[in-house]
Design an enzyme around this catalytic site. Structure first.
Site, PDB file in Angstrom:
ATOM      1  CG  ASN A   1      -1.972  -1.098   1.123  1.00 57.09           C
ATOM      2  OD1 ASN A   1      -1.639  -2.265   1.317  1.00 57.09           O
ATOM      3  ND2 ASN A   1      -3.215  -0.762   0.854  1.00 57.09           N
TER       4      ASN A   1
ATOM      5  CG  ASP B   1      -9.311   9.976  10.119  1.00 63.71           C
ATOM      6  OD1 ASP B   1     -10.194   9.100  10.203  1.00 63.71           O
ATOM      7  OD2 ASP B   1      -8.096   9.711  10.109  1.00 63.71           O
TER       8      ASP B   1
ATOM      9  CE  LYS C   1      -3.891   2.032  -2.486  1.00 61.76           C
ATOM     10  NZ  LYS C   1      -5.028   1.750  -1.559  1.00 61.76           N
TER      11      LYS C   1
ATOM     12  CG  HIS D   1      -7.985   6.892   8.284  1.00 60.85           C
ATOM     13  ND1 HIS D   1      -7.446   7.321   9.476  1.00 60.85           N
ATOM     14  CD2 HIS D   1      -7.692   5.562   8.208  1.00 60.85           C
ATOM     15  CE1 HIS D   1      -6.872   6.309  10.104  1.00 60.85           C
ATOM     16  NE2 HIS D   1      -6.993   5.232   9.350  1.00 60.85           N
TER      17      HIS D   1
ATOM     18  CB  SER E   1      -4.329   3.777  10.596  1.00 57.73           C
ATOM     19  OG  SER E   1      -5.566   3.475  11.181  1.00 57.73           O
TER      20      SER E   1
END
Length: 281
Positions: A61, A227, A65, A260, A150
Site C-alpha cells: 500500500n 477523518d 500509493k 484517513h 493508523s
C-alpha cells in the site's frame, strides 16, 4: 536464517522498489516485505525508514500509493515496508473481520495461545532488522527511523517509545494513539493479550509516553480533521495531553479537510521523509 528471495523490481526516481519473500521463524509463516533503494554510490551506506501500514494493508500500500520515493530518493534514504500480520496460517477466525487477525497484527506479541504466531512486534523490532543487516550490506542499520499510518502509526509510536535510542526519530499519520480506550484497540488487545488491562499498557502510546525518558527529536503526527475515525478510534488529543504532562516534544498538525486515506498521506509524506532525514544525518 533463510536468505530473502527477490520477487519483483521496478525502477523509480533513479532507485528501485523491490519486494522480497522469506520464511519468518518468529511468525511461523512466509512473509513479504518491500524496500525502496535510492540511487547511491556503492561505497555509501543508506539510512532506513521503516514504514508500518494500517488495518487491511500489506507491504504494497505505502510503496504504491504514498509517492514517498521522490523525497526518499532526494534525501538518500531507503524505505522498508513489512506486511501487517502473519498470513496463510488458517487459524479459525483469523479472517472473520477486517479489524482483527489477518491484516491486523497491531505490532504486538500476542500472549493468548490461539494467536501465538501474531508476534509482529518481535518481527519488526528484531527479526526483520537482522534479515536486512545480514542480506543488504548497503543499508546502514545503525541509522534507522520509524513511521506509520493508523494501526501502523500506533506501531511506530509504541515501538519507538519501547526502544529508546534504537530509532533516530518517529512520525505517524492518523495513529491509534490510545488503543486501550478505542474499539479497535480493545478488540485486538482483549483477543491477543487477554483481559488483564495492565498487560495492554505496554502497547499503548499514551501510557508509554508518560513513562518515557527525555526525547530529543520531536514526535511528528499529521491528522486529518475530516477523518471519520478521529474522535472514536484515534484520540490524538489524549496523546497530546500525555506528552504535555511529561514535556515530551510533539508536533501535532491537524489538517483541515483531509481524511484517513492515502490521498492525505501523499500530500504530507515529503514533510515526514525530510523530518526523518534531519535525524538520520
Amino acid at each position: 536464517m533463510e536468505k530473502p528471495t527477490e520477487i519483483s523490481s521496478s525502477k523509480m526516481f533513479g532507485g528501485y522498489n523491490k519486494r522480497y519473500k522469506h520464511f519468518s521463524p518468529t511468525l511461523g509463516c512466509s512473509m513479504i516485505f518491500s524496500i525502496y533503494f535510492p540511487l547511491s554510490p556503492p561505497s555509501q551506506k543508506i539510512p532506513v525508514i521503516f514504514w508500518l501500514s494500517g488495518l487491511t494493508c500489506t507491504d504494497e500500500n505505502f510503496i504504491t500509493k504514498s509517492g514517498a520515493q521522490r523525497a526518499a530518493s532526494s534525501d538518500g534514504i531507503a524505505l522498508v515496508a513489512p506486511d501487517t500480520s502473519p498470513r496463510g496460517l488458517n487459524i479459525e477466525g483469523e479472517a472473520d473481520s477486517w479489524d482483527f487477525g489477518v491484516g491486523a497484527g497491531f505490532y504486538l506479541n500476542a500472549t493468548e495461545q490461539k494467536w501465538k504466531n501474531w508476534r509482529m512486534y518481535d518481527y519488526v523490532v528484531k527479526e526483520l532488522p537482522k534479515v536486512l543487516s545480514e542480506n543488504f550490506e548497503q543499508l546502514d542499520m545503525s541509522r534507522v527511523s520509524i513511521s506509520g499510518h493508523s494501526m501502523g502509526g500506533h506501531g511506530a509510536l509504541t515501538i519507538y517509545l519501547k526502544n529508546p535510542g534504537k530509532y533516530k526519530s518517529v512520525s505517524a499519520f492518523s495513529p491509534i494513539t490510545n488503543p486501550m480506550n478505542c474499539p479497535w484497540g480493545q478488540k485486538a488487545f482483549s483477543n491477543y493479550l487477554g483481559s488483564n488491562k495492565s498487560d495492554w499498557e505496554q502497547y499503548d502510546a499514551t501510557c508509554l509516553i508518560r513513562k518515557c525518558n527525555k526525547i530529543s527529536v520531536p514526535i511528528l503526527i499529521d491528522q486529518g480533521e475530516d477523518d471519520k475515525f478521529l474522535h472514536d478510534q484515534l484520540l490524538p488529543r489524549n496523546f497530546e495531553e500525555a506528552c504535555k504532562s511529561v514535556n515530551a516534544p510533539l508536533i501535532l498538525r491537524l489538517q483541515p479537510g483531509y481524511d484517513h486515506s492515502y490521498y492525505f498521506i501523499a500530500t504530507f509524506i515529503d514533510d515526514h521523509i525530510h523530518h526523518h532525514a534531519q535525524a538520520l544525518k
